[in-house]
Enzyme design. Structure first.
Site, mmCIF file in Angstrom:
data_model
loop_
_atom_site.group_PDB
_atom_site.id
_atom_site.type_symbol
_atom_site.label_atom_id
_atom_site.label_comp_id
_atom_site.label_asym_id
_atom_site.label_seq_id
_atom_site.Cartn_x
_atom_site.Cartn_y
_atom_site.Cartn_z
ATOM 1 C CB SER A 6 39.601 32.688 31.779
ATOM 2 O OG SER A 6 39.057 33.295 32.622
ATOM 3 C CE LYS B 284 46.540 37.743 38.489
ATOM 4 N NZ LYS B 284 45.199 38.008 38.838
ATOM 5 N N GLY C 215 35.860 39.149 33.499
ATOM 6 C CA GLY C 215 35.338 39.820 34.507
ATOM 7 C C GLY C 215 36.626 40.247 35.607
ATOM 8 C CG ASP C 216 39.554 42.560 38.152
ATOM 9 O OD1 ASP C 216 40.293 41.910 38.228
ATOM 10 O OD2 ASP C 216 39.487 43.596 39.045
ATOM 11 C CG ASN D 191 33.577 35.711 41.379
ATOM 12 O OD1 ASN D 191 34.854 35.520 41.542
ATOM 13 N ND2 ASN D 191 32.472 34.740 41.366
ATOM 14 C CD GLN E 162 45.535 39.036 34.584
ATOM 15 O OE1 GLN E 162 44.951 39.976 35.282
ATOM 16 N NE2 GLN E 162 45.223 37.701 34.857
ATOM 17 C CE LYS F 254 42.273 43.102 35.802
ATOM 18 N NZ LYS F 254 42.440 41.624 36.486
ATOM 19 C CE LYS G 54 40.934 34.951 29.609
ATOM 20 N NZ LYS G 54 40.087 36.086 29.707
ATOM 21 C CB THR H 196 39.186 33.784 41.672
ATOM 22 O OG1 THR H 196 39.022 33.987 40.202
ATOM 23 C CG2 THR H 196 40.322 34.758 41.994
HETATM 24 N N1 GLU Z 1 40.472 39.296 36.719
HETATM 25 C C1 GLU Z 1 40.810 38.032 36.951
HETATM 26 C C2 GLU Z 1 42.330 38.150 37.335
HETATM 27 O O1 GLU Z 1 42.641 39.404 38.157
HETATM 28 C C3 GLU Z 1 40.525 37.106 35.935
HETATM 29 C C4 GLU Z 1 41.075 37.492 34.559
HETATM 30 C C5 GLU Z 1 40.505 36.445 33.494
HETATM 31 O O2 GLU Z 1 40.077 35.588 33.679
HETATM 32 O O3 GLU Z 1 41.090 36.648 32.313
HETATM 33 O O4 GLU Z 1 43.312 37.412 37.093
#
Ligand code: GLU
Length: 445
Positions: A377, A114, A165-166, A241, A111, A126, A90, A210
């Site tokens: 998410s 996190k 997204g990112d 965003n 990630q 990612k 994810k 976020t």
């Molecule tokens: N890109 C975001 C992050 O850095 C969200 C990732 C997601 O929702 O999967 O955590």
């Protein structure tokens, strides 16, 4: 670093030359989990560090497409499926010119921890491309997204890998990618992507999550000192965003955000940011921060230096990695800043983090402070799986609860390992130990 860890780190450097951002992210984690490694030697015995720094799978592919003038363009696509210990891979997709393997790997690595910190069932991944949607027509963005998904589709799925997204990837891009995925698979797998539109499986609060989460985290840190955001002057970088919704939540909690920025400069609006105007410029018109200044008397655009030159009580770096260096950190500290909550991924350089920690201010690393996005998410995936939809208040209450839990687990881990108030240690140790324990349970895979 002690010898055993240093030699594993040296191995990471040898195997991954030319990836400075990835090295930086690994080093920060390795350094801060030492107390956890000392307590549990089985982590080293099971080669957790060697395994967790080597992605399950690294996918790189060609993305050919035709621009509006008929010229063939070729970009590079990435998806790093880093760890599936806790759930499907994810993490977001970043579309920006400077995207390379190092950047995607650092983001994928962050990630893992996190997502672990959220307490939810998500592995880490990612992806992205060196394609920049800025200045491209909708039709160009669509053709790019379709070509990108034509390859990516074979690697992802609601129980396998769930992108979102990112930077450079918002609702429009997710829409084009979802459309192409659905067409290729002939299957309405809503849970294959998150950050979807509200009419086709998206979750309320995902857009805001976020930025909101970053501010909620700052509020929780302040609460440990008996303080709040009320009346505080807030410095925000970025104008995407994350920045926009950090400004919104900070305003709701009684603070006054006075800055934001993009690559053309930063804006100082001492009267407090006019959020409606900022949303109009950035979300509707896809314009530049300079367009805001033209329509806002009293606001000024500064093109030299950085937003961190402005004095303020709270700093929310919401732009990109390494945007806040040691000098900027010292300038912030001299300006009276006592709280830093990272909305972006790894925005503070190691020198900046050191300066904040030395000064003893409240500092929250991105993997804790910006986890609200990916957590929401997971809430989107949950709604998709249950074929249901929650209202805004329900989703926001869940986000608030998750951010409080993340804050409290960081505090608890920092205390457990003898460094109370150290959110870097707390976030890394709490995120890492959950992944490591599950990796041990799964055996050598
Ligand atoms: N890109 C975001 C992050 O850095 C969200 C990732 C997601 O929702 O999967 O955590």
């Amino acid at each position: 670093m002690r010898e055993a860890v240093q030699s594993i780190y040296d191995g990471v450097l040898d195997r991954n030359p030319g990836q400075p951002e990835f090295h930086q992210a690994v080093k920060e984690v390795f350094e801060s989990i030492e107390p956890a490694l000392e307590r549990k030697p089985e982590y080293l015995d099971a080669a957790i560090l060697e395994r967790v720094t080597e992605p399950d799978r690294q996918i790189m592919f060609r993305v050919p497409w035709v621009d509006d003038s008929g010229k063939v363009q070729v970009n590079r696509g990435f998806r790093i499926e880093f760890s599936s210990a806790l759930g499907p891979y994810k993490g977001g997709l970043r579309f920006r010119e400077n995207v390379n393997l190092s950047i995607i790997k650092f983001l994928g690595f962050e990630q893992i921890f996190k997502n672990s910190l959220t307490g939810l069932a998500m592995g880490g991944g990612k992806g992205g491309s060196d394609f920049d949607p800025h200045g491209r027509s909708d039709a160009e963005v669509m053709r790019f997204c379709q070509s990108f998904m034509t390859e990516l589709a074979r690697h992802i799925g609601p129980s396998t890998d769930v992108p979102a997204g990112d930077i450079g990837v918002g609702g429009r891009e997710i829409g084009y990618m979802f459309g192409q995925y659905k067409r290729l698979r002939n299957s309405y797998d809503a849970g294959v992507l998150t950050g979807k539109g509200l009419a086709w499986g998206g979750s309320l609060v995902r857009t805001e999550a976020t930025g909101y989460g970053t501010v909620l985290f700052a509020q929780s840190m302040l609460a440990t000192k008996g303080e709040s955001l009320e009346g505080k002057k807030v410095l925000v970088s970025g104008a995407g965003n994350v920045a926009i919704y950090a400004i919104e939540k900070a305003q709701q909690l009684g603070a006054t955000p006075i800055t934001f920025s993009d690559s053309s400069g930063y804006v100082v609006d001492e009267a407090g940011v006019d959020l409606e105007l900022l949303k109009q410029v950035k979300e509707v018109e896809r314009g530049r921060v300079a367009d805001y200044v033209e329509r806002r008397p009293g606001a000024r655009l500064v093109t030299g230096g950085s937003v961190w030159d402005v004095p303020g009580d709270v700093a929310l770096p919401c732009a990109t990695q390494n945007e806040l260096d040691g000098d900027a950190a010292n300038t912030l500290l001299r300006g009276g800043c006592g709280v830093v909550s990272e909305g972006a991924n790894m925005p503070s350089t190691p020198e900046a983090v050191e300066a904040f920690q030395k000064a003893g201010i409240l500092f929250a690393p991105g993997k804790a402070a910006n986890a609200g996005g990916v957590a929401t998410s997971a809430l989107e995936m949950e709604q998709n799986a249950g074929r249901t939809r929650w209202d805004f208040a329900t989703a926001e209450a869940k986000l608030t609860g998750i951010m409080t839990d993340i804050h409290d687990s960081c505090v608890a881990a920092a205390e457990e390992y003898g460094r109370p108030g150290d959110y870097v240690l707390g976030a890394n140790a709490a995120g890492f130990t959950r992944v490591a324990d599950v990796m041990i349970a799964h055996g050598i895979v």
